[in-house]
Write a protein that holds these residues in place. Structure first.
Motif, short mmCIF file in Angstrom:
data_model
loop_
_atom_site.label_atom_id
_atom_site.label_comp_id
_atom_site.label_asym_id
_atom_site.label_seq_id
_atom_site.Cartn_x
_atom_site.Cartn_y
_atom_site.Cartn_z
N SER B 143 38.73 39.70 25.18
CA SER B 143 37.97 38.52 24.74
C SER B 143 38.88 37.71 23.83
CB SER B 143 36.71 38.97 23.99
OG SER B 143 36.28 37.95 23.13
N LYS B 144 39.13 36.46 24.18
CA LYS B 144 40.06 35.63 23.41
C LYS B 144 39.58 35.49 21.97
CE LYS B 144 41.38 32.66 27.23
NZ LYS B 144 41.14 31.31 27.70
N LYS B 145 38.28 35.42 21.80
CA LYS B 145 37.72 35.22 20.46
C LYS B 145 38.09 36.40 19.56
CE LYS B 145 33.57 33.48 21.19
NZ LYS B 145 32.32 34.16 21.45
N ALA B 146 37.96 37.60 20.14
CA ALA B 146 38.23 38.80 19.36
C ALA B 146 39.67 38.87 18.92
CB ALA B 146 37.87 40.05 20.17
N PHE B 147 40.59 38.19 19.66
CA PHE B 147 42.01 38.24 19.34
C PHE B 147 42.45 37.04 18.50
CE2 PHE B 147 44.41 41.71 21.37
CZ PHE B 147 43.36 42.35 21.99
N GLU B 148 41.53 36.28 18.00
CA GLU B 148 41.88 35.09 17.24
C GLU B 148 42.83 35.43 16.11
OE1 GLU B 148 38.61 31.67 17.53
OE2 GLU B 148 38.60 32.78 15.63
N GLY B 149 43.92 34.67 16.01
CA GLY B 149 44.89 34.91 14.95
C GLY B 149 45.88 36.00 15.26
N LEU B 150 45.70 36.66 16.38
CA LEU B 150 46.62 37.73 16.77
C LEU B 150 47.35 37.29 18.04
CD1 LEU B 150 44.42 40.94 16.38
CD2 LEU B 150 46.22 40.14 14.83
N PRO B 151 48.60 37.75 18.18
CA PRO B 151 49.29 37.44 19.45
C PRO B 151 48.67 38.25 20.59
CG PRO B 151 50.61 38.95 18.14
CD PRO B 151 49.41 38.59 17.29
N MET B 152 48.69 37.66 21.76
CA MET B 152 48.17 38.38 22.92
C MET B 152 49.18 39.46 23.32
SD MET B 152 45.26 37.76 24.04
CE MET B 152 43.94 36.59 23.74
N PRO B 153 48.71 40.67 23.63
CA PRO B 153 49.67 41.73 24.03
C PRO B 153 50.27 41.42 25.41
CG PRO B 153 47.43 42.48 24.34
CD PRO B 153 47.32 41.12 23.69
N GLY B 154 51.56 41.75 25.54
CA GLY B 154 52.23 41.52 26.84
C GLY B 154 52.46 42.81 27.58
N ASN B 155 52.39 43.94 26.86
CA ASN B 155 52.54 45.23 27.52
C ASN B 155 51.75 46.27 26.75
OD1 ASN B 155 54.12 46.08 25.27
ND2 ASN B 155 55.93 45.15 26.22
N ARG B 156 51.77 47.49 27.19
CA ARG B 156 50.94 48.51 26.57
C ARG B 156 51.37 48.83 25.14
NH1 ARG B 156 50.73 48.85 31.68
NH2 ARG B 156 48.80 49.36 32.79
N ASN B 157 52.68 48.83 24.90
CA ASN B 157 53.15 49.13 23.54
C ASN B 157 52.64 48.09 22.56
OD1 ASN B 157 54.42 51.52 24.06
ND2 ASN B 157 56.35 50.52 24.68
N GLU B 158 52.66 46.84 22.97
CA GLU B 158 52.16 45.79 22.09
C GLU B 158 50.66 45.96 21.86
OE1 GLU B 158 55.45 42.56 23.59
OE2 GLU B 158 53.34 41.94 23.56
N LEU B 159 49.94 46.31 22.91
CA LEU B 159 48.50 46.54 22.78
C LEU B 159 48.23 47.69 21.82
CD1 LEU B 159 45.61 45.89 23.73
CD2 LEU B 159 45.92 47.60 25.53
N ILE B 160 49.03 48.76 21.97
CA ILE B 160 48.86 49.92 21.09
C ILE B 160 49.09 49.50 19.64
CG2 ILE B 160 49.87 52.14 20.42
CD1 ILE B 160 50.50 52.56 23.44
N ALA B 161 50.16 48.72 19.41
CA ALA B 161 50.49 48.29 18.05
C ALA B 161 49.34 47.45 17.47
CB ALA B 161 51.79 47.49 18.06
#
Ligand SMILES: Nc1ncnc2c1ncn2[C@@H]1O[C@H](COP(=O)(O)OP(=O)(O)OP(=O)(O)O)[C@@H](O)[C@H]1O
Ligand SMILES: [Mg+2]
Lengths: 466, 344
Positions: B143-161
């Motif tokens: 959900s884009k709203k939930a990620f407001e102010g955060l960079p969108m993850p491009g891979n799993r490691n970024e998502l984990i971080a």
């Protein structure tokens, strides 16, 4: 003598056929051996490949097993089964047992009859779930809770692809085998022909010989044929010697008969003059005629013997046929004059020379002229002409006599064969025989025909030019 | 997929004991009658009728006189029907590649070859028994709203971080399949575990955030759309487009994206293999691909895209899929997953 030689021999099989058949049998055997070995080798290679992959898969599964608490615990690596799908799309089955109790996999997968030993897997081909499968079994010891158990891993794979590959290879091998057979079959045909060629050549060179050619065979022959050649030559030698003796004997006999016959004839002529009574005169005339016949026969026999003898070892000297013909005509002149027969002679200019035995040719010409004069009526004309025909010279003798008639003309060339139209003409039936033999000895021919310009005979003697 | 795995198994077994007629659990069922029907094609499928009805009708339009009886069941129920009950079907369509593979491997599928199936790429068919007709990526939906102010993850490691660094934002707002009950979830999770170590770290992080567990993609996508979830991991991407929403966004993972191949096969029990073959041809024919994806919204087989985008990895059909169906392997995997996911 003109009949082709008919052997009283029936062939018992053919050397060539025997050779070819044997070579073909060998080729067929080799083809079969080739086919069997290629297809078995290929099958084994394919099987070994499959066995190796199966073994690797089983080993991977087996190594993944470990003891955990009081149990054997197995986490099958993904690669263990996926590697089996890497090369072919075969069905895959596996079964893992601890001391004979299945812990996972297909519980109904049958284990190979020969149990595997440590580090020595066993393989078997059986049928599972309707397909032929190759099964590998490996065994390993694991210690679980101070107890050593046997971990058996079975991995199986269907063989449909393998069977297809084997079939393809077998078909290819069969094609190679058949090709090999065809090639070697053809080669063996050539080989047989080549091997038997000297024999063929020898047979041909013997068959090509003239009926009287008894010279030894001089052709080169392979060592296997040398004994046969030697035997043949010695046989011909003996034959020639015996023939020569016969001819000599005939000549001698004829000669010995002729001389006393001449004496008898002379005496009979003298007696005829002194005999007055018609009956006795008739008898005397018949005696003279009989003597003439005998003397003619003896003379012709002598000539024939000479011809046979000389053609055996034919002289090959060049001579002028035209001159020879003139000589011969001159020789017959007095006899022709007695019947008021004119002999006209013509020859094509620049004829060239003939190679051969002039004595024989003259004898032939003399016999032809003799016939022409003998069988012509009084006051007729004989035409002798020499013409060039291709690479041959053709002597033609035309008369206006009674001709050969309708019978079998060729027969007249036979020994002692006389025509039915000879009436009271003296003769032995050897004249044309002599001419024919001279012609053949020189590679020429004698042709009897009718005089195309009216009555009479026309005889052609053809001789090859030098 | 729609029903919990275990429940389906149990139901299957219970109903099996009750009687032979349709002992497996049917979810939906519809007849597609035609006038003067010469034959009826029996289809069992894991795909919703909403998606497949247009396809069935398109098939009928091209093959007049063929009535169709369409049954929807979970992948496990489908397995039970064919594997244990030997129910008579002409066509089995499923998103559970592993179960389809097992059916074919164990001899429950008919071999079918035609000029059309031959046009399928190697990876889209197995043994000429299992044929893929869609390629559906497993994606993360956010959900884009939930990620407001955060960079969108491009891979799993970024998502984990991101998840690890913002626990307050993602607590109880992460969703994924309950692999214990969902066959497709199990397939995605096991393939993930094969692709990368990051899967276990991600599971751990999700477990710590007390992730919600779902049975199906549809519900997860719905919850992302409604804002209940910030991230749904391992969702069938094609369903997102289907539901279309402004706030919802699919993460284009650059490390890898598993692609599920929806497959069709002809069960051995069929009594009309020729007709079944016609349906397989209909689904797999290259010229039908645009029409099929238009009608169903499912992405068609598309080798070109896969070649261009290296991150897209179609799950390989073949015996490798049997590994995670192994009883022991499954137990081990579930134990590991559970200890990561459900933390005290
Ligand atoms: N010019 C010819 N005209 C007619 N018939 C001929 C002529 N030449 C040969 N003949 C026939 O051919 C036969 C064979 O001839 P050939 O010369 O061999 O024998 P011949 O003349 O009878 O005896 P001789 O040996 O004494 O010459 C003759 O008997 C005769 O019938
Ligand atoms: Mg004569």
């Amino acid at each position: 003598m003109n009949q082709p030689f008919k052997p009283a021999i029936s062939a018992t099989g053919s050397l060539r056929r025997r050779l070819i058949v044997q070579l073909l049998v060998i080729a067929a055997l080799l083809s079969v051996v080739l086919y069997v070995s290629v297809s078995t080798f290929a099958r084994q290679a394919a099987e070994t490949t499959q066995d190796n992959i199966l073994e690797a898969s089983a080993a991977a599964i087996s190594e993944a097993a470990r003891a955990e608490r009081d149990q054997v615990f197995l986490d099958i690596p993904y690669s263990a089964l996926s590697m089996l799908g890497a090369v072919s799309e075969e069905r895959v089955f596996y079964r893992v047992m601890v001391d004979g109790v299945t812990i996972t996999g297909y519980a109904d997968l049958p284990a190979p009859e020969v149990p595997p030993k440590l580090r020595r897997p066993s393989f078997e081909t059986t049928v599972f779930r309707g397909d032929e499968v190759r099964v590998v079994a490996t065994v390993r010891r694991i210690t679980v809770a101070d107890e050593t158990v046997r971990l058996t891993v079975l991995v199986a794979q269907t063989r449909a692809g393998l069977a297809a590959i084997s079939l393809r290879i077998s078909i290819a091998a069969a094609a190679v085998g058949i090709g090999f057979f065809l090639v070697s079959g053809t080669l063996s045909w050539f080989a047989a022909r080549n091997a038997l060629r000297p024999l063929d050549l020898l047979a041909q060179s013997v068959a090509r010989r003239g009926a009287h050619d008894l010279r030894p065979v001089r052709s080169d022959a392979p060592s296997e044929l040398v004994p046969l050649l030697v035997a043949l030559n010695s046989f011909m030698d003996r034959l020639r010697a015996s023939l020569m003796r016969t001819e000599e004997f005939i000549a001698e006999a004829a000669h010995r008969v002729r001389t006393p016959l001449a004496t008898v004839r002379a005496q009979a002529e003298i007696a005829l003059r002194s005999v007055k009574q018609p009956h006795n005169r008739q008898t005397m005339r018949e005696v003279i005629r009989a003597v003439d016949e005998s003397s003619r026969s003896a003379g012709q026999l002598l000539d024939h013997a000479m011809v046979t003898f000389r053609s055996d070892n034919l002289a090959r000297t060049e001579f002028d046929l035209e001159e020879l013909a003139r000589d011969t005509i001159r020789g017959i002149g007095p006899t022709a004059d007695l019947k008021d027969i004119a002999i006209r002679f013509s020859a094509e200019a620049g004829l060239g020379k003939v190679k051969g035995d002039a004595i024989l040719v003259q004898s032939a010409l003399r016999n032809l002229l003799d016939n022409a004069v003998k069988y012509s009526p009084e006051e007729s004309t004989i035409e002798v002409a020499i013409a060039r025909k291709g690479r041959t010279a053709r002597v033609s003798v035309r008369d206006q006599g009674r001709g050969f008639g309708d019978g079998d003309v060729e027969r007249l060339k036979g020994r002692f064969d006389r025509g039915t139209n000879v009436a009271d003409v003296v003769g032995s039936g050897l004249g044309l025989t002599i001419v024919d033999e001279v012609a053949r000895a020189h590679g020429g021919s004698l042709d009897l025909a009718s005089n195309e310009r009216g009555n009479g005979a026309c005889v052609f003697l053809t001789l090859p030019l030098a | 997929m729609r029903l919990p795995y275990l429940a389906a198994c149990l139901t299957g077994l219970l109903v099996l004991a009750a009687g032979p007629a349709a002992a497996f659990q049917i979810e939906e069922e519809r007849n597609f009658p035609v006038a003067d029907a010469t034959a009826t094609l029996e289809i069992i499928s894991t795909g919703d009728l909403a998606i497949f009805a247009p396809l069935v009708e398109a098939f009928q339009a091209r093959n007049p006189g063929i009535a169709v009886h369409y049954i929807t069941a979970s992948s496990t129920a489908l397995m039970t029907a064919l594997y244990e009950e030997r129910a008579v079907f002409d066509i089995a369509m499923s998103s559970a590649m592993d179960l389809q593979t097992k059916l074919a491997n164990d001899g429950y599928a008919l071999t079918y070859t035609s000029a059309t199936t031959a046009t399928l790429p190697e990876w889209a068919r197995w043994r000429d028994q299992v044929f893929a007709f869609t390629q559906e990526p497993a994606v993360a939906v956010v959900s884009k709203k939930a990620f407001e102010g955060l960079p969108m993850p491009g891979n799993r490691n970024e998502l984990i971080a991101l998840l690890r660094e913002n626990p307050e934002r993602f607590e109880e707002r992460v969703g994924t399949y309950d692999v214990r009950s969902s066959g497709l979830g199990y397939l995605f999770a096991t393939q993930d575990s094969r692709q990368s170590e990051s899967f276990w770290r991600l599971s751990e992080v999700m477990g710590r955030l007390r992730a919600r567990l779902y049975c199906c993609s549809g519900q997860m996508i719905g919850d992302v759309a409604s804002g209940r979830l910030a991230v749904a991991y391992n969702v069938i991407g094609s369903y997102v487009k289907f539901n279309g929403n402004d706030d919802t966004w699919i993460v284009p993972f650059k490390d890898y994206t598993n692609i599920m191949l929806r497959t069709v096969m002809i069960p051995r029990t069929t009594r009309q293999p020729d007709l079944a073959g016609r349906f397989v041809d209909f689904l797999t024919a290259p010229e039908n691909r645009p029409a099929i994806s238009n009608l169903s919204g499912l992405p068609p087989i598309d080798p070109e895209t896969l070649e261009v985008e290296a991150a897209l990895r179609p799950i390989r059909l073949g015996p490798g899929l049997l590994v995670f169906l192994d009883q022991m392997k499954r137990r081990t995997f579930l134990r590991a997953w559970l200890s990561a996911m459900v933390q005290p």
